[in-house]
Design a protein around this motif. Structure first.
Motif, short mmCIF file in Angstrom:
data_model
loop_
_atom_site.label_atom_id
_atom_site.label_comp_id
_atom_site.label_asym_id
_atom_site.label_seq_id
_atom_site.Cartn_x
_atom_site.Cartn_y
_atom_site.Cartn_z
N GLN A 101 4.52 -35.32 -14.28
CA GLN A 101 5.38 -34.85 -13.13
C GLN A 101 6.15 -35.10 -11.67
O GLN A 101 7.62 -34.63 -11.93
N VAL B 56 11.69 -25.61 -15.62
CA VAL B 56 10.52 -26.45 -15.39
C VAL B 56 11.65 -27.67 -13.84
O VAL B 56 11.65 -27.54 -12.71
N SER B 57 13.19 -27.43 -14.12
CA SER B 57 13.69 -28.05 -13.12
C SER B 57 14.09 -27.63 -11.92
O SER B 57 13.68 -28.13 -10.75
N LYS C 225 14.19 -25.82 -19.90
CA LYS C 225 14.47 -26.73 -18.80
C LYS C 225 14.99 -26.58 -17.63
O LYS C 225 14.89 -27.27 -16.36
N GLU D 278 13.95 -37.38 -12.09
CA GLU D 278 14.49 -37.00 -13.27
C GLU D 278 15.54 -35.98 -12.80
O GLU D 278 17.45 -35.89 -12.54
N MET E 8 18.63 -34.54 -19.43
CA MET E 8 17.02 -34.96 -19.01
C MET E 8 16.21 -35.25 -20.12
O MET E 8 15.72 -34.95 -21.04
N TYR F 154 13.78 -37.65 -20.02
CA TYR F 154 12.18 -37.06 -19.76
C TYR F 154 11.36 -35.92 -20.06
O TYR F 154 10.01 -35.83 -20.50
N MET F 155 11.85 -34.61 -19.86
CA MET F 155 11.64 -33.76 -19.39
C MET F 155 11.54 -33.20 -21.20
O MET F 155 10.32 -32.53 -21.33
N SER F 156 12.81 -33.63 -22.11
CA SER F 156 12.16 -33.33 -23.12
C SER F 156 11.49 -33.71 -23.78
O SER F 156 10.60 -32.71 -25.14
N VAL G 111 9.09 -36.34 -14.28
CA VAL G 111 10.29 -34.98 -14.06
C VAL G 111 10.80 -34.87 -12.99
O VAL G 111 12.03 -34.34 -13.50
N ARG G 112 10.51 -34.70 -12.37
CA ARG G 112 10.83 -33.78 -10.83
C ARG G 112 11.81 -35.28 -10.72
O ARG G 112 12.48 -35.05 -9.99
N LEU H 125 1.80 -30.49 -16.82
CA LEU H 125 2.66 -31.20 -15.80
C LEU H 125 1.53 -31.01 -13.76
O LEU H 125 1.51 -32.26 -13.63
#
Length: 510
Positions: free
Chosen positions: A335, A466-467, A463, A341, A362, A364-366, A338-339, A328
């Motif tokens: 990055q 990262v979130s 998850k 989202e 989540m 796109y993070m997946s 994901v942010r 990321l």
């Protein structure tokens, strides 16, 4: 006198017959193994060891899977190890009981993990897997999410201090401390405050440093001199054994203290007429688990499972998180997506704590997490011992043959993932793309009956990490730092310390 002669001759005949049968079996297995293709350059005694097939960067593995995209034999000294690297050759093995037995290489962990789920086989494994599966039910995993958040708060404060000083974050070290904090709290409700402590000095141990000592020694035995794979040779001749014994005994004693304290607590509740009816954590589960006849796990079995969960739930998660955050930082466009989202999910809230319902959204993070796992698969070389003959591209490997599934090569096989397999592309896992592939093309948690019981625990953990991090910080690469080199130390970690820049977001909508 004649009777003694007859007895001696009988015993000698039986003994020699067993030796002949064993040698015959070894020769049959070896003949079959030799029919598979093998990379060039193997020494008659050292095998491929001098080529350092598992050396930093894994270039040998990528070159080899390009030349042998389905299966090949690697020689570990004079011992041949058939290696499967394609979904077509892997799927039949993992989908059946033929590959359900772990190979002898897992005995390297025996003094440490005993006969926990990662090592045990047969009826013992089936029984313990059944008793422990409830610990990873969706409803149980939900109860761990607040603990993830609490532990990550400590990490976020440390990152905030670094951001204020303009200093980079040692990502592998910080994440390792935090994931170990989480695993101790979720498994045993034990608050070690390990994130706030200075690392041990002068050879002292704590649970995290002891774990790192043991993984380093296992890796040294795996990639070093083959003679130290023998437990007796290792015990009596290896200079690493005293440190191994000290660290494994430390972790055994640590687990025993946790178990005994919890047993006393449960006994007191029972005596007071207020028994615990529902497990609160993994340790409660293993202590309260019962067969149909009311039999529970022994103290040794409980200790083995606790040690297995502490190791397996920490090291692989820390490895994956390290590489996810690195990618990321390396790819600001991913990055940002994901942010975005995460911001949308948390929009309008007073807190940035993540809930179990949030993780479902989540998407796109997946994709990013899966692609990072493909690129840097944490555990790359599970091995199995065949319980029945197994056909690999027309070669029948015999019962008793030990073989490997090289997941790094599977996930970097150009005939499976394309010539761009070294590019970080989360879009590979979009349904319209991944649904065209064999499901076994991506198998980081293994598959079939012996898949990883804790995979959802780990993914949920990642998850939340990262979130929470991206909600507060922008991540970047440290200017002038070289590209990190993946290196196998039981799990895949950066060869050298990996640092990332951390900067507070100006508008984080908190």
């Amino acid at each position: 006198m004649l009777w003694w002669v007859i007895v001696i001759i009988t015993f000698a005949t039986v003994f020699l017959t067993k030796i002949c049968l064993a040698l015959s079996g070894i020769l049959q297995r070896r003949r079959a193994i030799c029919k598979l293709p093998s990379p060039p350059g193997a020494h008659w005694l050292a095998g491929h060891q001098k080529q350092k097939p598992l050396g930093p960067g894994f270039k040998w593995l990528r070159d080899t899977v390009k030349s042998f995209p389905r299966a090949y034999t690697i020689w570990l000294g004079p011992i041949g190890m058939p290696t499967l690297v394609h979904p077509d050759t892997i799927k039949p093995l993992l989908s059946s009981t033929t590959g359900s037995i772990k190979s002898e290489i897992y005995d390297l962990f025996a003094d440490w993990l005993g006969e926990g789920l990662a090592i045990s086989d047969g009826a013992k494994w089936k029984r313990n897997r059944r008793l422990l599966t409830g610990s990873f039910h969706f409803d149980v995993l939900k109860t761990y999410v607040p603990i993830y958040n609490d532990c990550i708060e400590v990490l976020l404060r440390k990152m905030g201090d670094l951001a204020a000083k303009g200093q980079p974050l040692n990502i592998d070290h910080a994440i390792g401390q935090c994931t170990f904090d989480i695993i101790l709290r979720t498994s045993c409700s034990h608050q070690s405050n390990c994130q706030l402590k200075e690392p041990p000095i002068n050879g002292e141990l704590d649970p995290l440093s002891a774990t790192n000592v043991l993984t380093g020694i296992v890796q040294a035995r795996t990639t070093g001199s083959p003679v130290f794979l023998n437990p007796l040779v290792f015990r009596y001749f290896s200079p690493l054994y005293p440190e191994w014994k000290r660290a494994s005994q430390y972790l055994t004693d640590f687990a025993s203290q946790l178990i005994n304290a919890r047993k006393d607590e449960l006994d007191q509740k029972m005596k007071s007429g207020d028994p615990l009816n529902k497990p609160r954590d993994f340790l409660d589960t293993v202590l309260m688990a019962r067969d149909e006849d009311g039999t529970g796990l022994t103290v040794q079995e409980i200790s083995d499972e606790v040690n297995t969960f502490l190791f397996g739930g920490h090291d692989t998660t820390a490895s994956t998180l390290t590489w996810v955050l690195y990618e990321l930082a390396r790819h600001p466009e991913h990055q940002a997506k994901v942010r975005e989202e995460v911001d949308e999910i948390l929009d309008g809230r007073d807190s940035d704590r993540i809930t179990s319902k949030d993780m479902i959204q989540m998407e796109y993070m997946s994709l990013v997490i899966k692609e990072a796992i493909r690129m840097y698969t944490p555990v790359i070389l599970p091995t199995r011992t065949l319980t029945a003959p197994y056909d690999v591209d027309g070669v029948t490997l015999q019962t008793g043959t030990s073989l490997a599934i090289n997941l790094y090569q599977l996930h970097h096989n150009p005939t499976v993932w394309g010539e761009d397999h070294m590019e970080f592309k989360p879009s590979r896992f979009l349904p319209e793309n991944f649904n065209k592939m064999d499901p076994f093309a991506f198998s980081p948690f293994s598959a079939g009956p012996r898949n990883c019981i804790g995979q959802q625990f780990a993914l949920n953990n990642i998850k939340v990490f990262v979130s929470r991090i991206l909600r507060r910080f922008n991540l970047g690469l440290v200017e002038g730092d070289s590209e990190p080199v993946p290196n196998l130390n039981v799990v895949v970690k950066p060869l050298k310390e990996l640092h990332l820049t951390v900067a507070l977001r100006i508008n984080n909508n908190k």
